[in-house]
Motif scaffolding. Sequence first.
Motif, short mmCIF file in Angstrom:
data_model
loop_
_atom_site.label_atom_id
_atom_site.label_comp_id
_atom_site.label_asym_id
_atom_site.label_seq_id
_atom_site.Cartn_x
_atom_site.Cartn_y
_atom_site.Cartn_z
N MET A 256 -2.50 -9.14 -2.29
CA MET A 256 -1.79 -8.36 -2.88
C MET A 256 -2.33 -7.26 -4.16
O MET A 256 -2.13 -6.16 -4.05
CB MET A 256 -0.06 -8.70 -3.35
CG MET A 256 0.55 -9.43 -2.28
SD MET A 256 1.93 -10.25 -2.83
CE MET A 256 1.53 -11.68 -3.42
N ARG B 22 -4.13 -3.16 4.37
CA ARG B 22 -4.98 -4.14 5.08
C ARG B 22 -5.08 -4.07 6.77
O ARG B 22 -6.01 -4.43 7.14
CB ARG B 22 -4.27 -5.64 4.80
CG ARG B 22 -2.87 -5.50 5.58
CD ARG B 22 -2.18 -6.84 5.36
NE ARG B 22 -0.84 -6.75 6.24
CZ ARG B 22 -0.88 -7.12 7.49
NH1 ARG B 22 -1.98 -7.92 8.18
NH2 ARG B 22 0.01 -6.93 8.38
N HIS C 139 3.82 -16.10 -0.58
CA HIS C 139 3.05 -15.19 -1.14
C HIS C 139 2.87 -15.33 -2.54
O HIS C 139 4.10 -15.24 -3.38
CB HIS C 139 3.43 -13.75 -0.74
CG HIS C 139 2.90 -13.02 0.21
ND1 HIS C 139 3.48 -13.54 1.60
CD2 HIS C 139 2.26 -12.13 0.60
CE1 HIS C 139 2.84 -12.77 2.29
NE2 HIS C 139 1.94 -11.85 1.79
N ILE C 140 1.71 -15.83 -3.25
CA ILE C 140 1.58 -15.98 -4.63
C ILE C 140 0.88 -14.80 -5.36
O ILE C 140 -0.07 -14.60 -4.80
CB ILE C 140 0.84 -17.25 -5.09
CG1 ILE C 140 0.81 -18.37 -4.09
CG2 ILE C 140 0.65 -17.59 -6.33
CD1 ILE C 140 2.35 -18.94 -4.09
N PHE D 211 0.95 -1.40 0.18
CA PHE D 211 0.16 -0.25 0.10
C PHE D 211 1.06 1.36 -0.12
O PHE D 211 0.73 2.02 -0.91
CB PHE D 211 -1.07 0.14 1.23
CG PHE D 211 -1.99 0.89 0.83
CD1 PHE D 211 -3.14 0.57 0.16
CD2 PHE D 211 -1.89 2.34 1.34
CE1 PHE D 211 -4.11 1.99 -0.21
CE2 PHE D 211 -2.72 3.38 1.17
CZ PHE D 211 -3.97 2.93 0.30
N PHE E 116 -6.66 -8.33 2.56
CA PHE E 116 -6.48 -7.97 1.19
C PHE E 116 -5.55 -8.87 0.44
O PHE E 116 -4.52 -9.01 1.14
CB PHE E 116 -6.14 -6.47 0.76
CG PHE E 116 -7.09 -5.60 1.17
CD1 PHE E 116 -8.26 -5.57 0.88
CD2 PHE E 116 -6.86 -4.26 1.61
CE1 PHE E 116 -9.16 -4.59 0.87
CE2 PHE E 116 -7.56 -3.25 2.03
CZ PHE E 116 -8.94 -3.51 1.55
N GLU F 65 9.00 3.46 8.34
CA GLU F 65 8.81 2.03 8.35
C GLU F 65 9.30 1.63 9.65
O GLU F 65 10.49 1.84 9.78
CB GLU F 65 9.33 1.28 7.04
CG GLU F 65 9.48 -0.22 7.28
CD GLU F 65 7.92 -0.80 7.60
OE1 GLU F 65 7.18 -0.64 6.63
OE2 GLU F 65 7.92 -1.60 8.89
N ASN G 16 4.64 -7.32 4.81
CA ASN G 16 4.49 -8.68 4.94
C ASN G 16 4.92 -9.37 3.62
O ASN G 16 4.92 -10.81 3.55
CB ASN G 16 3.11 -9.24 5.38
CG ASN G 16 2.80 -8.81 6.67
OD1 ASN G 16 3.65 -8.62 7.61
ND2 ASN G 16 1.73 -9.49 7.20
C1 FAD Z 1 0.18 -15.27 6.18
C2 FAD Z 1 -0.13 -14.51 4.65
C3 FAD Z 1 -0.02 -14.86 3.41
C4 FAD Z 1 -0.43 -14.31 2.29
N1 FAD Z 1 -0.35 -14.72 1.01
C5 FAD Z 1 -0.61 -13.86 0.17
C6 FAD Z 1 -0.68 -14.56 -1.36
O1 FAD Z 1 -0.38 -15.84 -1.56
N2 FAD Z 1 -1.17 -13.90 -2.34
C7 FAD Z 1 -1.54 -12.63 -2.01
O2 FAD Z 1 -2.15 -11.72 -3.00
N3 FAD Z 1 -1.65 -11.88 -0.85
C8 FAD Z 1 -1.14 -12.67 0.20
N4 FAD Z 1 -1.28 -12.05 1.47
C9 FAD Z 1 -1.85 -10.69 1.55
C10 FAD Z 1 -0.59 -9.63 1.46
O3 FAD Z 1 0.14 -9.82 2.30
C11 FAD Z 1 -1.30 -8.22 1.68
O4 FAD Z 1 -2.08 -8.14 0.72
C12 FAD Z 1 -0.16 -7.14 1.73
O5 FAD Z 1 0.89 -7.43 2.57
C13 FAD Z 1 -0.83 -5.75 2.38
O6 FAD Z 1 -0.12 -4.66 2.05
P1 FAD Z 1 -0.20 -3.71 3.21
O7 FAD Z 1 1.05 -2.32 2.70
O8 FAD Z 1 -1.58 -3.13 3.31
O9 FAD Z 1 0.32 -4.10 4.43
P2 FAD Z 1 1.48 -4.67 4.95
O10 FAD Z 1 2.38 -5.34 4.01
O11 FAD Z 1 1.24 -5.23 6.39
O12 FAD Z 1 2.42 -3.37 5.43
C14 FAD Z 1 2.16 -2.26 6.28
C15 FAD Z 1 3.29 -2.03 6.83
O13 FAD Z 1 3.20 -0.83 7.69
C16 FAD Z 1 4.27 -0.88 8.49
N5 FAD Z 1 3.74 -0.20 9.93
C17 FAD Z 1 2.77 -0.50 10.80
N6 FAD Z 1 2.54 0.56 11.84
C18 FAD Z 1 3.64 1.17 11.61
C19 FAD Z 1 3.93 2.49 12.39
N7 FAD Z 1 3.36 2.81 13.54
N8 FAD Z 1 4.94 3.17 12.01
C20 FAD Z 1 5.74 2.87 10.83
N9 FAD Z 1 5.45 1.76 10.01
C21 FAD Z 1 4.29 0.93 10.33
C22 FAD Z 1 4.45 -2.64 8.99
O14 FAD Z 1 5.61 -2.56 9.71
C23 FAD Z 1 4.48 -2.92 7.76
O15 FAD Z 1 5.70 -2.95 7.06
C24 FAD Z 1 -0.84 -12.75 2.41
C25 FAD Z 1 -1.11 -12.21 3.90
C26 FAD Z 1 -0.59 -12.89 5.05
C27 FAD Z 1 -0.64 -12.59 6.28
#
Ligand code: FAD
Length: 396
Positions: free
Chosen positions: A361, A352, A63-64, A16, A359, A36, A44
């Motif tokens: 990816m 997410r 993660h696929i 995101f 969500f 970060e 993640n």
């Molecule tokens: C086990 C697992 C398996 C998955 N497998 C798949 C898959 O196979 N295919 C797929 O399409 N999707 C998969 N997903 C979903 C995918 O991980 C998410 O769609 C994606 O990570 C969401 O991105 P994001 O940026 O919203 O969140 P995140 O990746 O969680 O990023 C949020 C970031 O914000 C940072 N943060 C939080 N609070 C603070 C703060 N106070 N100050 C500074 N930084 C902060 C965190 O450290 C993190 O790095 C999976 C998820 C999980 C949990």
Amino acid sequence: MNLEGVKYLVVGSGFFGAVIAERIANIMNEKVLVIEKRGHIGGNCHSIDDKETGIHYHLYGTHIFHTSNKRVWEYINKFTEFNGYFHQVLTRHNGKVYQMPVNLETINSFYNVDLKPFEVEEFLRKEIEKENIKEPANFEEKAISMMGRPLYEAFIKGYTLKQWQKDPKDMPDSILKRLPFRTNYNESYYYSRWQGIPVDGYGEIFRKMLKHPNIEVQLNTDFFQIRDKVDPETMIIYSGPIDQFFDYKYGKLEYRTLRFEMEVHNVEDYQGTSVMNYADVEIPYTRIHEPRHLHPERTDYPKDKTLIIKEYSMLDDGTNPYYPINDERNQNLILKYRDEVSTLKNVKISGRLGEYRYFDMHDTINHALELFDKISKNNLSNKTTPSLSNGNGRRN
Ligand SMILES: Cc1cc2nc3c(=O)[nH]c(=O)nc-3n(C[C@H](O)[C@H](O)[C@H](O)COP(=O)(O)OP(=O)(O)OC[C@H]3O[C@@H](n4cnc5c(N)ncnc54)[C@H](O)[C@@H]3O)c2cc1C
């Protein structure tokens, strides 16, 4: 850290935050500060090489990448090529391996029969009728009324118990809507137009996205440590936990999380596939990942050892929130927090953790691109229209 004059502050460097930062830097040609709290970018989806085996693996679970969204597919392909990996899941039950989600191969193999697709419904109807469930009232009853008790007990019950640490009888039937069940031989886990694994891993995608002269990344920086110093005119794009943003004023949202145990085995191939589910409750882990299978194109992996990762599911203690828990308590809480978001000025909360929604990816990237469209449109109209702001700079 100097926060003076920062126009865009992105909190979190997962998909995101990274997409938003990349678009603002590249398309709007504006400077962005990304903070970060972890010691690496990518949230993640982060991936690295295992030191002992050299096998590339995903730190927070396999993660696929898959999508049918053309805009998302074209966007992500600016930063990586995909290797054509096709995702298939297998499950172990009672010493035998079956295809998952349950399909015609699973059913025929489990019952040792040779049903044709058009015979399955009638065959399972007899099993389902034995239970006499008129209106399914919970997860277990819903599953049984879909596939009968034997298939449910073999493939769904134990796995669900381990994954949610709850009796399926106490879980809402709505969760089952997400469980595919097929009466043909389709063994693909996804119905997506495109799928694969980035050839150089996810880590490299994030490095490319955030490598731009307009982007500054500060790792090991928690938003809540610097929040007071943020200029009221700075636009904050926050992808951390929504309840924490509001100091948990209505209470904490709950999550499930995962624990991973890594092992190196002295064989080339441990299980013959990237993800094996373990359906039986007696086995404490839910899955074993073998990341070498995610990169069939790599010829330099060792022949004498392989990496496997056992996955255990548990309630999160606030360290690693993974899966939102969609029960009544958490649904009520999230509605209250979302109401608060609508009153904020100059703050966008999503991703997410910001939405408290699972969500994939491609969903995350799509949401980020849509939010970027709004931000850039506003930016354009602010540049062309005289400001009507009262200038008090209040964030809420
Ligand atoms: C086990 C697992 C398996 C998955 N497998 C798949 C898959 O196979 N295919 C797929 O399409 N999707 C998969 N997903 C979903 C995918 O991980 C998410 O769609 C994606 O990570 C969401 O991105 P994001 O940026 O919203 O969140 P995140 O990746 O969680 O990023 C949020 C970031 O914000 C940072 N943060 C939080 N609070 C603070 C703060 N106070 N100050 C500074 N930084 C902060 C965190 O450290 C993190 O790095 C999976 C998820 C999980 C949990």
